[in-house]
Design a protein around this motif. Structure first.
Motif, mmCIF file in Angstrom:
data_model
loop_
_atom_site.group_PDB
_atom_site.id
_atom_site.type_symbol
_atom_site.label_atom_id
_atom_site.label_comp_id
_atom_site.label_asym_id
_atom_site.label_seq_id
_atom_site.Cartn_x
_atom_site.Cartn_y
_atom_site.Cartn_z
ATOM 1 N N ALA A 133 0.993 -1.265 -0.133
ATOM 2 C CA ALA A 133 -0.510 -0.301 0.205
ATOM 3 C C ALA A 133 1.407 1.593 -0.142
ATOM 4 C CB ALA A 133 -0.924 0.101 1.531
ATOM 5 N N ASP A 134 -0.084 2.872 -0.795
ATOM 6 C CA ASP A 134 0.991 3.754 -0.498
ATOM 7 C C ASP A 134 0.429 4.246 0.662
ATOM 8 O OD1 ASP A 134 1.493 6.146 -0.543
ATOM 9 O OD2 ASP A 134 1.267 6.301 -2.941
ATOM 10 N N ARG A 135 1.800 4.707 1.834
ATOM 11 C CA ARG A 135 1.588 5.091 2.855
ATOM 12 C C ARG A 135 1.146 6.194 3.245
ATOM 13 N NH1 ARG A 135 6.976 5.239 5.250
ATOM 14 N NH2 ARG A 135 7.839 5.510 3.023
ATOM 15 N N ASN A 136 0.914 6.568 2.260
ATOM 16 C CA ASN A 136 0.872 8.484 1.834
ATOM 17 C C ASN A 136 -1.015 8.131 1.697
ATOM 18 O OD1 ASN A 136 2.569 10.537 0.964
ATOM 19 N ND2 ASN A 136 2.966 9.089 0.184
ATOM 20 N N ASN A 137 -2.024 7.119 1.730
ATOM 21 C CA ASN A 137 -3.085 7.459 1.069
ATOM 22 C C ASN A 137 -3.655 7.512 2.825
ATOM 23 O OD1 ASN A 137 -3.189 8.118 -1.447
ATOM 24 N ND2 ASN A 137 -2.821 6.126 -2.406
ATOM 25 N N ILE A 138 -2.764 6.236 3.341
ATOM 26 C CA ILE A 138 -3.166 5.616 4.620
ATOM 27 C C ILE A 138 -2.729 6.867 5.965
ATOM 28 C CG2 ILE A 138 -3.169 4.015 6.659
ATOM 29 C CD1 ILE A 138 -2.047 1.880 4.341
ATOM 30 N N ILE A 139 -1.979 7.491 5.534
ATOM 31 C CA ILE A 139 -1.662 8.422 6.347
ATOM 32 C C ILE A 139 -2.652 9.623 6.553
ATOM 33 C CG2 ILE A 139 0.003 10.279 6.893
ATOM 34 C CD1 ILE A 139 2.170 8.812 5.813
ATOM 35 N N LYS A 140 -3.313 9.936 5.373
ATOM 36 C CA LYS A 140 -3.659 10.911 4.767
ATOM 37 C C LYS A 140 -5.107 10.289 5.394
ATOM 38 C CE LYS A 140 -4.444 14.737 1.332
ATOM 39 N NZ LYS A 140 -3.830 15.572 0.294
ATOM 40 N N ALA A 141 -5.145 9.879 5.499
ATOM 41 C CA ALA A 141 -7.005 9.511 5.906
ATOM 42 C C ALA A 141 -7.328 8.992 6.990
ATOM 43 C CB ALA A 141 -7.223 7.774 5.145
ATOM 44 N N VAL A 142 -6.436 8.492 7.563
ATOM 45 C CA VAL A 142 -5.870 8.417 9.586
ATOM 46 C C VAL A 142 -6.271 9.533 9.855
ATOM 47 C CG1 VAL A 142 -4.704 7.873 11.113
ATOM 48 C CG2 VAL A 142 -4.794 6.218 9.748
ATOM 49 N N LEU A 143 -5.249 10.958 9.818
ATOM 50 C CA LEU A 143 -5.192 12.056 9.803
ATOM 51 C C LEU A 143 -6.482 12.596 9.795
ATOM 52 C CD1 LEU A 143 -1.181 12.891 9.394
ATOM 53 C CD2 LEU A 143 -2.690 12.855 11.540
ATOM 54 N N SER A 144 -6.706 12.991 8.955
ATOM 55 C CA SER A 144 -8.253 13.353 8.815
ATOM 56 C C SER A 144 -9.899 12.497 9.560
ATOM 57 C CB SER A 144 -8.513 13.126 7.272
ATOM 58 O OG SER A 144 -10.168 13.068 6.951
ATOM 59 N N GLU A 145 -9.664 11.505 9.911
ATOM 60 C CA GLU A 145 -10.668 10.580 10.821
ATOM 61 C C GLU A 145 -9.718 11.281 11.958
ATOM 62 O OE1 GLU A 145 -12.994 9.356 10.277
ATOM 63 O OE2 GLU A 145 -12.996 8.243 8.000
ATOM 64 N N PHE A 146 -8.748 10.810 12.936
ATOM 65 C CA PHE A 146 -8.355 12.007 13.945
ATOM 66 C C PHE A 146 -9.622 12.817 14.024
ATOM 67 C CE2 PHE A 146 -6.017 13.379 16.534
ATOM 68 C CZ PHE A 146 -5.678 12.852 18.189
ATOM 69 N N PHE A 147 -8.972 13.254 13.585
ATOM 70 C CA PHE A 147 -8.858 14.504 13.402
ATOM 71 C C PHE A 147 -10.485 15.572 13.680
ATOM 72 C CE2 PHE A 147 -4.603 16.202 12.235
ATOM 73 C CZ PHE A 147 -3.917 16.768 13.727
ATOM 74 N N SER A 148 -11.463 14.264 12.788
ATOM 75 C CA SER A 148 -12.701 15.145 13.190
ATOM 76 C C SER A 148 -13.044 14.203 14.236
ATOM 77 C CB SER A 148 -13.521 14.349 11.583
ATOM 78 O OG SER A 148 -14.144 13.613 11.973
ATOM 79 N N ILE A 149 -13.167 13.475 14.494
ATOM 80 C CA ILE A 149 -13.432 12.215 16.685
ATOM 81 C C ILE A 149 -12.198 13.266 17.206
ATOM 82 C CG2 ILE A 149 -12.702 10.832 17.435
ATOM 83 C CD1 ILE A 149 -12.500 9.014 14.692
ATOM 84 N N TYR A 150 -11.470 14.055 17.344
ATOM 85 C CA TYR A 150 -11.273 14.659 17.877
ATOM 86 C C TYR A 150 -11.823 15.822 17.531
ATOM 87 C CZ TYR A 150 -7.236 17.405 20.463
ATOM 88 O OH TYR A 150 -6.982 18.658 21.386
ATOM 89 N N ASP A 151 -12.111 16.708 17.212
ATOM 90 C CA ASP A 151 -13.633 17.683 17.391
ATOM 91 C C ASP A 151 -14.108 17.595 17.914
ATOM 92 O OD1 ASP A 151 -10.725 19.106 16.215
ATOM 93 O OD2 ASP A 151 -11.801 19.627 14.166
ATOM 94 N N ALA A 152 -15.041 16.395 17.414
ATOM 95 C CA ALA A 152 -16.198 15.825 18.205
ATOM 96 C C ALA A 152 -16.297 15.447 19.665
ATOM 97 C CB ALA A 152 -16.892 14.859 17.069
ATOM 98 N N PHE A 153 -15.140 15.452 20.006
ATOM 99 C CA PHE A 153 -14.676 14.926 20.966
ATOM 100 C C PHE A 153 -14.537 15.794 22.273
ATOM 101 C CE2 PHE A 153 -11.547 13.743 23.864
ATOM 102 C CZ PHE A 153 -11.560 12.792 25.004
#
Ligand code: BTN
Length: 265
Positions: A175-195
Protein backbone atom coordinates in the motif's frame (compact mmCIF):
# COMPACT_ATOMS: atom_id res chain seq x y z
CA UNK A 1 -2.22 -0.79 -6.35
CA UNK A 2 -1.00 -3.89 -8.26
CA UNK A 3 0.06 -7.00 -6.43
CA UNK A 4 3.75 -6.73 -7.23
CA UNK A 5 4.69 -9.71 -5.16
CA UNK A 6 2.79 -12.16 -7.34
CA UNK A 7 4.43 -10.62 -10.39
CA UNK A 8 7.82 -10.77 -8.69
CA UNK A 9 8.54 -7.12 -9.46
CA UNK A 10 10.84 -5.22 -7.11
CA UNK A 11 8.57 -2.63 -5.54
CA UNK A 12 10.13 0.63 -4.31
CA UNK A 13 8.10 2.09 -1.48
CA UNK A 14 7.23 5.73 -2.20
CA UNK A 15 8.52 8.23 0.35
CA UNK A 16 6.14 10.12 2.56
CA UNK A 17 5.19 13.40 0.92
CA UNK A 18 4.96 15.92 3.79
CA UNK A 19 3.64 18.71 1.54
CA UNK A 20 0.69 16.54 0.64
CA UNK A 21 -0.22 16.17 4.32
CA UNK A 22 -0.60 19.89 4.94
CA UNK A 23 -4.21 19.84 3.72
CA UNK A 24 -5.24 17.47 6.55
CA UNK A 25 -2.98 18.76 9.35
CA UNK A 26 -4.30 21.97 10.97
CA UNK A 27 -0.91 22.72 12.60
CA UNK A 28 2.58 22.20 11.13
CA UNK A 29 4.11 19.10 9.58
CA UNK A 30 7.59 18.12 10.88
CA UNK A 31 9.09 15.44 8.63
CA UNK A 32 12.23 13.37 9.36
CA UNK A 33 14.09 10.88 7.17
CA UNK A 34 15.35 9.33 10.39
CA UNK A 35 14.87 10.16 14.05
CA UNK A 36 15.08 8.39 17.39
CA UNK A 37 11.34 8.61 18.03
CA UNK A 38 8.67 11.00 16.75
CA UNK A 39 7.13 11.03 20.25
CA UNK A 40 10.46 12.13 21.72
CA UNK A 41 10.90 14.82 19.02
CA UNK A 42 7.42 16.18 19.74
CA UNK A 43 7.89 16.03 23.52
CA UNK A 44 11.12 18.01 23.39
CA UNK A 45 9.88 20.77 21.10
CA UNK A 46 8.27 23.91 22.49
CA UNK A 47 6.25 26.53 20.60
CA UNK A 48 4.62 24.03 18.31
CA UNK A 49 1.14 24.91 16.99
CA UNK A 50 -1.75 22.81 18.27
CA UNK A 51 -2.65 19.81 16.04
CA UNK A 52 0.82 19.51 14.47
CA UNK A 53 2.31 16.32 13.09
CA UNK A 54 5.73 14.72 13.59
CA UNK A 55 6.37 11.95 11.10
CA UNK A 56 9.42 9.87 10.13
CA UNK A 57 10.43 7.32 7.52
CA UNK A 58 12.44 5.50 10.19
CA UNK A 59 12.79 5.54 13.98
CA UNK A 60 16.02 4.37 15.58
CA UNK A 61 14.56 4.00 19.08
CA UNK A 62 10.81 3.71 18.58
CA UNK A 63 9.03 3.39 21.91
CA UNK A 64 5.96 1.34 22.81
CA UNK A 65 3.70 1.25 25.86
CA UNK A 66 5.03 0.06 29.21
CA UNK A 67 8.63 0.85 28.24
CA UNK A 68 8.70 -1.63 25.37
CA UNK A 69 10.62 -1.17 22.12
CA UNK A 70 8.69 -0.44 18.90
CA UNK A 71 10.45 -1.65 15.78
CA UNK A 72 10.27 1.09 13.13
CA UNK A 73 12.32 0.18 10.05
CA UNK A 74 12.64 2.58 7.09
CA UNK A 75 9.67 3.12 4.82
CA UNK A 76 7.67 0.00 5.66
CA UNK A 77 5.40 1.57 8.25
CA UNK A 78 3.80 4.74 9.50
CA UNK A 79 5.55 6.25 12.50
CA UNK A 80 3.89 9.49 13.49
CA UNK A 81 2.97 11.61 16.50
CA UNK A 82 0.16 14.12 16.76
CA UNK A 83 0.87 17.13 18.96
CA UNK A 84 -2.22 18.37 20.82
CA UNK A 85 -3.03 21.08 23.33
CA UNK A 86 -6.44 19.93 24.58
CA UNK A 87 -8.24 22.05 27.15
CA UNK A 88 -9.69 19.07 29.02
CA UNK A 89 -9.32 17.73 32.56
CA UNK A 90 -6.22 15.64 33.20
CA UNK A 91 -8.27 12.51 33.91
CA UNK A 92 -9.80 12.65 30.39
CA UNK A 93 -6.42 12.60 28.63
CA UNK A 94 -6.26 8.79 28.48
CA UNK A 95 -9.43 8.84 26.34
CA UNK A 96 -7.42 10.43 23.50
CA UNK A 97 -5.65 7.16 23.00
CA UNK A 98 -8.99 5.45 22.26
CA UNK A 99 -9.82 8.12 19.69
CA UNK A 100 -6.61 7.38 17.82
CA UNK A 101 -7.31 3.63 17.81
CA UNK A 102 -10.76 4.25 16.39
CA UNK A 103 -9.42 6.60 13.70
CA UNK A 104 -6.94 3.95 12.52
CA UNK A 105 -9.54 1.22 12.67
CA UNK A 106 -11.93 3.24 10.49
CA UNK A 107 -9.24 3.33 7.82
CA UNK A 108 -8.02 -0.29 7.88
CA UNK A 109 -10.75 -2.56 6.49
CA UNK A 110 -11.60 -5.63 8.66
CA UNK A 111 -9.73 -4.26 11.67
CA UNK A 112 -10.96 -4.35 15.27
CA UNK A 113 -9.69 -2.79 18.48
CA UNK A 114 -8.19 -4.53 21.49
CA UNK A 115 -8.84 -2.23 24.44
CA UNK A 116 -7.46 0.28 24.99
CA UNK A 117 -5.77 0.98 21.67
CA UNK A 118 -4.24 -1.89 19.74
CA UNK A 119 -5.68 -2.20 16.25
CA UNK A 120 -6.06 -5.84 15.30
CA UNK A 121 -6.23 -7.72 11.99
CA UNK A 122 -7.02 -11.46 12.10
CA UNK A 123 -6.15 -11.64 15.79
CA UNK A 124 -2.76 -9.91 15.44
CA UNK A 125 -1.63 -6.37 16.18
CA UNK A 126 -1.21 -4.08 13.16
CA UNK A 127 -1.06 -0.75 15.04
CA UNK A 128 -0.08 0.47 18.48
CA UNK A 129 -0.57 3.83 20.14
CA UNK A 130 1.54 5.56 22.77
CA UNK A 131 -0.01 8.65 24.35
CA UNK A 132 2.23 10.83 26.51
CA UNK A 133 1.43 13.98 28.44
CA UNK A 134 3.73 16.88 29.30
CA UNK A 135 2.82 18.64 32.52
CA UNK A 136 3.98 22.24 33.18
CA UNK A 137 3.44 23.83 36.59
CA UNK A 138 1.17 20.88 37.51
CA UNK A 139 -1.12 21.56 34.52
CA UNK A 140 -1.20 19.38 31.38
CA UNK A 141 0.55 21.46 28.72
CA UNK A 142 0.46 19.13 25.72
CA UNK A 143 -0.33 15.60 24.74
CA UNK A 144 1.62 13.57 22.22
CA UNK A 145 -0.35 10.82 20.58
CA UNK A 146 2.08 8.47 18.84
CA UNK A 147 0.73 6.07 16.23
CA UNK A 148 2.68 3.17 14.75
CA UNK A 149 1.15 1.19 11.86
CA UNK A 150 2.83 -1.80 10.21
CA UNK A 151 1.99 -1.26 6.56
CA UNK A 152 4.32 -3.04 4.13
CA UNK A 153 6.28 -5.24 6.56
CA UNK A 154 6.65 -8.63 4.89
CA UNK A 155 7.92 -10.59 7.90
CA UNK A 156 8.48 -10.21 11.63
CA UNK A 157 11.20 -11.68 13.85
CA UNK A 158 10.21 -14.97 15.48
CA UNK A 159 9.41 -13.41 18.86
CA UNK A 160 6.87 -11.02 17.26
CA UNK A 161 5.47 -13.12 14.43
CA UNK A 162 2.83 -14.77 16.62
CA UNK A 163 1.22 -11.50 17.65
CA UNK A 164 2.19 -8.87 15.04
CA UNK A 165 0.95 -8.37 11.50
CA UNK A 166 0.94 -5.74 8.76
CA UNK A 167 -1.57 -4.52 6.21
CA UNK A 168 0.56 -6.22 3.54
CA UNK A 169 0.54 -9.58 5.31
CA UNK A 170 -3.24 -9.37 5.63
CA UNK A 171 -4.09 -8.18 2.10
CA UNK A 172 -1.07 -9.53 0.16
CA UNK A 173 -0.86 -6.10 -1.47
CA UNK A 174 1.62 -3.30 -0.88
CA UNK A 175 0.00 0.00 0.00
CA UNK A 176 1.06 3.62 -0.51
CA UNK A 177 1.51 4.94 3.02
CA UNK A 178 0.59 8.48 1.92
CA UNK A 179 -3.05 7.50 1.36
CA UNK A 180 -3.31 5.77 4.73
CA UNK A 181 -1.64 8.63 6.62
CA UNK A 182 -4.01 11.18 5.08
CA UNK A 183 -7.09 9.08 5.80
CA UNK A 184 -6.06 8.38 9.42
CA UNK A 185 -5.32 12.04 10.14
CA UNK A 186 -8.54 13.24 8.64
CA UNK A 187 -10.53 10.67 10.69
CA UNK A 188 -8.53 11.53 13.80
CA UNK A 189 -9.08 15.30 13.64
CA UNK A 190 -12.78 14.88 12.92
CA UNK A 191 -13.21 12.49 15.91
CA UNK A 192 -11.02 14.75 18.06
CA UNK A 193 -13.04 17.90 17.33
CA UNK A 194 -16.29 16.08 18.16
CA UNK A 195 -14.70 14.69 21.34
CA UNK A 196 -13.53 18.12 22.50
CA UNK A 197 -17.05 19.48 21.95
CA UNK A 198 -19.18 16.62 23.27
CA UNK A 199 -16.92 14.15 25.07
CA UNK A 200 -16.28 10.42 24.69
CA UNK A 201 -19.98 9.68 24.31
CA UNK A 202 -19.75 10.74 20.65
CA UNK A 203 -17.74 7.60 19.82
CA UNK A 204 -18.59 5.23 22.67
CA UNK A 205 -21.07 3.13 20.66
CA UNK A 206 -18.84 2.76 17.60
CA UNK A 207 -15.79 2.07 19.76
CA UNK A 208 -17.61 -0.58 21.81
CA UNK A 209 -18.90 -2.32 18.68
CA UNK A 210 -15.35 -2.57 17.32
CA UNK A 211 -13.81 -3.59 20.61
CA UNK A 212 -12.77 -7.24 20.41
CA UNK A 213 -12.08 -7.31 24.16
CA UNK A 214 -15.73 -7.09 25.19
CA UNK A 215 -17.22 -10.45 26.16
CA UNK A 216 -13.80 -12.11 26.51
CA UNK A 217 -11.98 -13.64 29.44
CA UNK A 218 -8.94 -11.43 29.95
CA UNK A 219 -5.89 -11.20 32.17
CA UNK A 220 -5.29 -7.74 33.56
CA UNK A 221 -1.62 -7.26 34.33
CA UNK A 222 -0.49 -4.28 36.37
CA UNK A 223 3.17 -4.50 37.42
CA UNK A 224 3.53 -7.82 39.21
CA UNK A 225 -0.21 -8.12 39.86
CA UNK A 226 -2.34 -10.21 37.55
CA UNK A 227 -6.05 -10.99 37.68
CA UNK A 228 -8.46 -12.81 35.43
CA UNK A 229 -11.86 -11.35 34.64
CA UNK A 230 -14.55 -11.10 31.99
CA UNK A 231 -14.58 -7.81 30.05
CA UNK A 232 -18.17 -6.61 29.87
CA UNK A 233 -18.35 -3.03 28.63
CA UNK A 234 -16.65 0.30 27.92
CA UNK A 235 -17.70 3.04 30.35
CA UNK A 236 -18.71 6.58 29.41
CA UNK A 237 -15.09 7.56 30.21
CA UNK A 238 -13.53 4.92 27.96
CA UNK A 239 -12.53 2.63 30.82
CA UNK A 240 -12.93 -1.14 30.74
CA UNK A 241 -15.68 -2.59 32.89
CA UNK A 242 -14.79 -6.08 34.07
CA UNK A 243 -16.49 -8.77 36.11
CA UNK A 244 -14.29 -10.50 38.66
CA UNK A 245 -15.12 -13.01 41.39
CA UNK A 246 -15.49 -9.99 43.69
CA UNK A 247 -18.00 -8.16 41.47
CA UNK A 248 -17.65 -5.50 38.77
CA UNK A 249 -14.56 -3.30 38.60
CA UNK A 250 -13.36 -0.46 36.40
CA UNK A 251 -9.93 -0.59 34.76
CA UNK A 252 -8.22 2.57 33.51
CA UNK A 253 -5.89 2.26 30.54
CA UNK A 254 -2.87 3.78 32.36
CA UNK A 255 -0.25 1.19 33.13
CA UNK A 256 -2.15 -2.02 32.53
CA UNK A 257 -1.69 -4.70 29.96
CA UNK A 258 -4.71 -6.74 28.89
CA UNK A 259 -4.28 -10.18 27.39
CA UNK A 260 -6.89 -12.67 26.23
CA UNK A 261 -6.85 -15.79 28.37
CA UNK A 262 -6.80 -17.87 25.16
CA UNK A 263 -4.17 -15.87 23.27
CA UNK A 264 -3.01 -12.35 22.48
CA UNK A 265 -6.51 -10.85 22.11
C1 BTN B 1 2.44 0.16 21.66
O1 BTN B 1 1.56 -0.52 21.19
O2 BTN B 1 3.20 -0.30 22.52
C2 BTN B 1 2.59 1.60 21.21
C3 BTN B 1 3.46 1.74 20.02
C4 BTN B 1 3.56 3.18 19.55
C5 BTN B 1 4.55 3.37 18.43
C6 BTN B 1 4.53 4.76 17.88
S1 BTN B 1 5.45 4.92 16.38
C7 BTN B 1 5.34 6.65 16.46
C8 BTN B 1 5.51 7.05 17.90
N1 BTN B 1 6.91 7.18 18.23
C9 BTN B 1 7.32 6.26 19.11
O3 BTN B 1 8.47 6.16 19.55
N2 BTN B 1 6.30 5.49 19.45
C10 BTN B 1 5.08 5.86 18.79
Amino acid sequence: MKNNVEKNIQYTFPNINPKNLESVVPGRVYYFEKTKSTNTEAKLKDNVPDKSLFIAEEQESGRGRLGREWKSPAKTGIWMSIYLKPQIPQDSISQLTLLAGLAVSRVIPDSLIKWPNDVILSGKKVCGILTEMIVKNSIPDRVICGIGINVNTDSFPEDLAEKATSIYLHTKKFADRNNIIKAVLSEFFSIYDAFIKNGFDTIRKEYTEKCITIGREVSIICGSEKKTAKAIDITEKGELLIETENGTEIVNSGEVSVRGVLGYC
